[in-house]
Design a protein around this motif. Structure first.
Motif, PDB file in Angstrom:
ATOM      1  N   VAL A  65       0.872  -1.172   0.000  1.00 20.18           N
ATOM      2  CA  VAL A  65       0.000   0.000   0.000  1.00 20.18           C
ATOM      3  C   VAL A  65       0.911   1.225   0.000  1.00 20.18           C
ATOM      4  O   VAL A  65       1.815   1.311   0.826  1.00 20.18           O
ATOM      5  N   LEU A  66       0.683   2.140  -0.921  1.00 14.50           N
ATOM      6  CA  LEU A  66       1.466   3.372  -0.950  1.00 14.50           C
ATOM      7  C   LEU A  66       0.534   4.550  -0.734  1.00 14.50           C
ATOM      8  O   LEU A  66      -0.515   4.655  -1.382  1.00 14.50           O
ATOM      9  N   ILE A  67       0.912   5.424   0.159  1.00 15.84           N
ATOM     10  CA  ILE A  67       0.179   6.675   0.304  1.00 15.84           C
ATOM     11  C   ILE A  67       1.168   7.783  -0.004  1.00 15.84           C
ATOM     12  O   ILE A  67       2.242   7.850   0.605  1.00 15.84           O
ATOM     13  N   GLY A  68       0.797   8.632  -0.971  1.00 20.85           N
ATOM     14  CA  GLY A  68       1.802   9.542  -1.507  1.00 20.85           C
ATOM     15  C   GLY A  68       2.825   8.663  -2.213  1.00 20.85           C
ATOM     16  O   GLY A  68       2.471   7.779  -2.970  1.00 20.85           O
ATOM     17  N   ASP A  69       4.073   8.842  -1.879  1.00 18.31           N
ATOM     18  CA  ASP A  69       5.087   7.995  -2.488  1.00 18.31           C
ATOM     19  C   ASP A  69       5.648   7.001  -1.477  1.00 18.31           C
ATOM     20  O   ASP A  69       6.605   6.304  -1.748  1.00 18.31           O
ATOM     21  N   ARG A  70       5.018   6.980  -0.322  1.00 22.27           N
ATOM     22  CA  ARG A  70       5.577   6.214   0.780  1.00 22.27           C
ATOM     23  C   ARG A  70       4.898   4.845   0.863  1.00 22.27           C
ATOM     24  O   ARG A  70       3.670   4.736   0.790  1.00 22.27           O
ATOM     25  N   VAL A  71       5.689   3.811   1.070  1.00 20.27           N
ATOM     26  CA  VAL A  71       5.126   2.480   1.287  1.00 20.27           C
ATOM     27  C   VAL A  71       4.721   2.394   2.764  1.00 20.27           C
ATOM     28  O   VAL A  71       5.553   2.578   3.655  1.00 20.27           O
TER      29      VAL A  71
END
Lengths: 359, 624
Positions: free
Chosen positions: A61-67
């Motif tokens: 799951v990525l939110i923004g570019d963050r995992v």
């Protein structure tokens, strides 16, 4: 604000039930994506995986570019509104809305200001000091929405937030949610099993619908796309009120009057000449017409007539398969009689036996 | 039911009720007549024993004429004669009576003027007064040693030897029938009142089809009047029983005054008092002949003046039997009110559709056993305890330091509840967290086990632990140490009650919709803050419930103290809790009035504590 990306997400529950199958989904920054699917299709599981309430069995799951796959919910900066209004019953509306800010250690003065702001935005500043059990259903869900927007998260997750409200209130709040989306420009994922709601919510600019079936995304697109060009037979059946008629049939390229499809008691002439064998033919109810016996593509039995005022739904039996016709106004059809069927040949959808569109 | 049939049924019901009331009156009159007969028979036996000399010894020593009364209070006699030289206990024969004298005394009894009974004296089984009468059966005689007997209309009481040790014969008294009622012909109030009540019922029932409330009230009034009249009759019978005894005993005393002392010596009052064992004889003033009711030291007494010599008067006193006549109301009121009740029932049955009648009957059928049980085992004893408590000396109770100590111990003991509740909550959270896991189930079983075990078993197990183990802390026994006894009991209670409380908490945790906790997690709450801000507040009603039931249970604790410490270690009463104190007062000291008073006061205190619990339960029900 941020995008939400699911990569090959899968979830297998303890009982061995696989809720999600290697699911890929991109929700763009600032987009309102409606997740539409029947119950059990995995919509809520997707939301819970994004929120961090469930840990996926595989994928990311990525939110923004963050995992954020392994992050706890509080590290993900998303807000979620549940199907049941989850206002904490022991806290006042004000304390409920302030709860997420308080959990993040926001300064008191700012909390006060932002709570009033959020409440005003949802039109409930007058009930701030009441307890949840004294609110109406609508006020309660508004308060839950205010609690979601108060801290300006990266993304909003809505898990059928309106399904428990009555029809009038639902329409009202739906419009407000859309206005909220426009005003905030926030990334929102909206889960519903109600395709009317999906059409409304997914219709505007920067809005799409993702249709789920059995843990897989079948189609992502605008309402028009998924209505006009369903990606498979499941989408076709699910979208529309009522959904598309899909009849099991057999194509014959060598009929006496040209190529036909035999489906139930119908023999439908088609222009598709190259196909022989098992297939599925889809036709939306509004393109099914009734006529005198032997005047159409076949004869059917009338099972049920539903006069709805502006239209009449006629449920027909064609050689053991169900067919629904949607006729304008009040139609003079008797239950138990035999009638002929006309179909608009240009509006046929052909799927192969596996449900994939032909051509 | 037809109108006439209904009216007839009403009349029958009223007749049955009136007959029942009359039957109770009859039973009460018989009861009081027999009570009188037994009482005068007992007094007569004492009189005979007092006035009859011992048998003449075979080698005649100088006769000791007044040996008779030597066994009773010789010290306060005004002119003490030389006590009979009895160094060894008298032989049974010597303790018996001189038969010729006994014969004389017995026959003299029959000629007492003004006596209201026939009397017979048996020596062994042989009748003395009427020598041709059938003798007593040996069985009856041996039975008399234990208690009085009622045989063929006569009260039989034992005639003991002069030392009061062995039964040597019997005294039988057959009271002459006497009119009880105050009305002409000896009719009581009850009979006319019964006729009146039946008449009133019949009149109201036959006159109109449906009883208007007014008419109904008239009949209820007649029934109440019946109850009152029957009560007056019973009271009169009770009064008469006392009066008869007073008058007849007066004759006995006067007779004794002439027979007891040797000639020309004045009889001592104490000698007379010895005859009247269930009454008092005191020096008195001249007075009229009929018995009177006076207050002596605040107590009601029936008295009669007795002339025992020229110008010497004594007063014979007795507790009047009518003082306890009100208890007959327990029978009289219901039987008199049975009529109105039956009539109301008939009216109801007439008006009510058959289906509802049947349903009501079935409902009462279901309620009946529980109601009866509740009445007999809960309401009845509670009312009786309140009645008993009225006799207790409440100020003394409040001054008693042991009472306050018990209260203090009870309150201290209840302090274990917060501890056990906190532990139970922790345990519940742990079990809930791992409820799918075998470890969680094992944990839950381990906690619940003591909860389902018998309190006595738990007490005995811990007694062993405290005795032998002492947890290696060097003390021999926590339970016998003043400072540690109560904490030791509290420790047992924590262990025993945690499981039950944990089960309630588990149910509470399961009842919390998981969405609340999900929402809290998304809102940014970690496990700790989620617990404090969401779980614990949502559990608040459950927590209150657990704490209050725990405290109420703790305040009523008895078993552990009873089994382990008996309120000790004495004399500090370190574990003397309230319920044990009540138990001790009632069954240890036999002070039932005091124990009842303690119980009532304590029950009121618990009731007050119960209030918040009920309020919370109501709120929970409303929210559910």
């Amino acid at each position: 604000m941020g995008s939400v990306t699911l990569r090959r997400l899968s979830k297998i529950f303890d009982g061995g039930i696989q809720a999600l199958h290697d699911l890929d989904l991109d929700v763009r920054d600032g987009e309102l994506l409606v997740l539409l699917g029947p119950s059990g299709s995995g919509k809520t599981t997707i939301l819970r995986c994004i929120a961090g309430l469930e840990e996926p069995t595989g994928g990311d799951v990525l939110i923004g570019d963050r995992v954020v796959t392994r992050d706890p919910p509080r590290a993900r900066d998303v807000a979620m509104v549940f199907q049941t209004p989850t206002l904490y019953p022991h806290l006042s509306v004000r304390e409920n809305i302030a709860f997420p800010l308080e959990m993040r250690g926001t300064a008191d003065a700012q909390v006060t200001r932002r709570v009033v702001e959020a409440a005003t935005r949802l039109g409930i500043p007058s009930v701030l000091d009441r307890m949840p059990d004294t609110l109406s259903e609508g006020e309660r869900q508004r308060a839950a929405l205010a609690r979601a927007i108060v801290r300006g998260p990266q993304a909003f997750l809505f898990d059928e937030p309106l399904s428990r409200l009555d029809a009038k209130l639902r329409i009202e709040l739906r419009a407000e949610l859309l206005a909220l989306h426009r005003a905030l420009g926030a990334t929102m994922i909206y889960v519903t099993h109600d395709q009317t709601e999906a059409m409304t919510m997914g219709g505007g600019a920067g809005q799409r619908i993702a249709v789920l079936h059995e843990g897989r995304v079948r189609q992502v697109g605008t309402p028009e796309e998924i209505y006009q060009r369903p990606a498979d037979v499941h989408v076709a059946r699910f979208v529309g009120t009522p959904g598309m008629n899909v009849l099991q049939g057999r194509g014959r390229g060598t009929g006496e009057e040209g190529p036909v499809i035999e489906a139930g008691s119908l023999v439908i002439p088609v222009e598709l000449s190259t196909y022989e064998g098992e297939l599925q033919v889809g036709i939306r109810p509004e393109f099914v017409g009734l006529c005198a016996v032997d005047k159409g593509v076949g004869n059917v039995d009338v099972l049920v007539v539903e006069p709805l005022g502006s239209e009449t739904l006629v449920h027909l039996n064609t050689g053991g398969q169900a067919l629904v016709a949607r006729l304008p106004g009040f139609a003079d059809v008797r239950v138990g009689t035999r009638v002929g069927v006309k179909v608009d040949r240009r509006r046929l959808y052909l799927f192969d036996a596996a449900g994939v569109p032909l051509a | 039911m037809s109108s006439r049939g209904w009216a007839a049924a009403v009349t029958v019901a009223a007749t049955i009720a009136a007959t029942l009331a009359l039957a109770v009156v009859f039973a009460a009159e018989r009861h009081y007549e027999r009570a009188f007969a037994f009482r005068i028979a007992g007094t007569t036996a004492a009189y005979v024993a007092a006035v009859t000399p011992p048998p003449q010894p075979p080698p005649p020593p100088p006769p000791a004429p007044r040996v008779v009364r030597g066994r009773r209070r010789p010290s306060i006699r005004p002119a003490p004669p030389p006590p009979p030289p009895q160094l060894a206990p008298l032989s049974p024969a010597a303790r018996s009576y001189d038969l010729p004298s006994l014969l004389t005394q017995a026959r003299a009894l029959q000629t007492l003027p003004g006596w209201s009974s026939d009397v017979e004296v048996y020596f062994g089984t042989a009748p003395l007064v009427d020598a041709t009468a059938p003798p007593l059966s040996p069985d009856d005689l041996s039975y008399l040693a234990a208690a009085g007997l009622w045989r063929a209309g006569r009260a039989l009481v034992p005639l003991k030897d002069r030392d009061g040790q062995e039964v040597v014969g019997a005294v039988a008294v057959r009271p002459h029938p006497m009119p009880h009622g105050p009305l002409p012909g000896g009719i009581g109030f009850a009979f006319p009142a019964a006729i009146l009540a039946i008449g009133a019922a019949a009149a109201t029932a036959f006159r109109e089809r449906s009883l208007r409330p007014g008419a109904r009230g008239g009949y209820v009034g007649a029934a109440l009047f019946l109850a009152l009249a029957t009560y007056l009759d019973v009271r009169a019978a009770a009064r008469q029983s006392t009066d008869r005894w007073l008058v007849d005993t007066r004759r006995l005393l006067q007779e004794a005054a002439t027979r007891l002392p040797p000639p020309r010596v004045r009889v001592a009052i104490s000698d007379l008092a010895a005859i009247v064992r269930d009454g008092e004889v005191v020096a008195g003033e001249p007075a009229d002949s009929p018995p009177r009711r006076v207050r002596v030291d605040g107590e009601r007494r029936a008295v009669v003046a007795v002339l025992i010599g020229s110008g010497r008067w004594v007063e014979l006193r007795s507790v009047p039997a009518e003082l306890e006549a009100p208890r007959w109301l327990i029978l009289l009121l219901p039987s008199a009110l049975l009529g109105p009740l039956a009539i109301l029932l008939l009216r109801w049955a007439e008006r009510t559709p058959a289906r509802l009648r049947r349903e009501t009957a079935i409902a009462w059928g279901f309620l009946g056993p529980a109601g009866l049980h509740l009445t007999v085992f809960t309401i009845g004893p509670a009312l009786y305890a309140i009645y008993l408590a009225t006799a207790a000396n409440l100020p003394a109770l409040a001054r008693d330091p042991v009472t306050w100590n018990a209260l203090r111990n009870t309150a201290l003991y209840a302090l274990y509840v917060p501890v056990s509740v906190a532990l139970a909550l922790v345990a519940a959270l742990a079990v809930f967290r791992y409820r799918q896991h075998w470890g969680g189930r094992l944990l839950s079983t381990a906690f619940v086990l003591p909860y389902v075990a018998s309190a006595v078993v738990i007490a005995l197990v811990w007694q062993a632990i405290y005795r032998w183990g002492s947890f290696g802390l060097g003390r021999t026994d926590w339970l016998s140490n003043t400072g540690s006894a109560l904490p030791a009991l509290m420790l047992i209670s924590v262990w025993a009650h945690m499981g039950g409380q944990m089960v309630v908490f588990l149910a509470g945790l399961q009842a919390i919709p998981p969405a609340y906790l999900d929402a809290a997690r998304v809102d940014g709450a970690g496990a700790w803050r989620g617990f404090w801000r969401v779980t614990l507040p949502l559990l608040r009603p459950v927590t209150w419930f657990v704490v209050l039931t725990g405290v109420l249970g703790a305040l009523q604790m008895f078993t552990l103290v009873f089994v382990l410490t008996q309120g000790g270690p004495s004399p500090s009463h370190a574990t003397g809790v309230m319920v044990h104190r009540i138990y001790q007062t009632a069954f240890g000291q036999q002070a039932f009035a005091l124990a009842s008073a303690l119980a009532v006061v304590f029950a009121v205190m618990l009731l007050i504590l119960r209030w918040p619990q009920l309020a919370i339960l109501r709120r929970q029900v409303r929210n559910a």
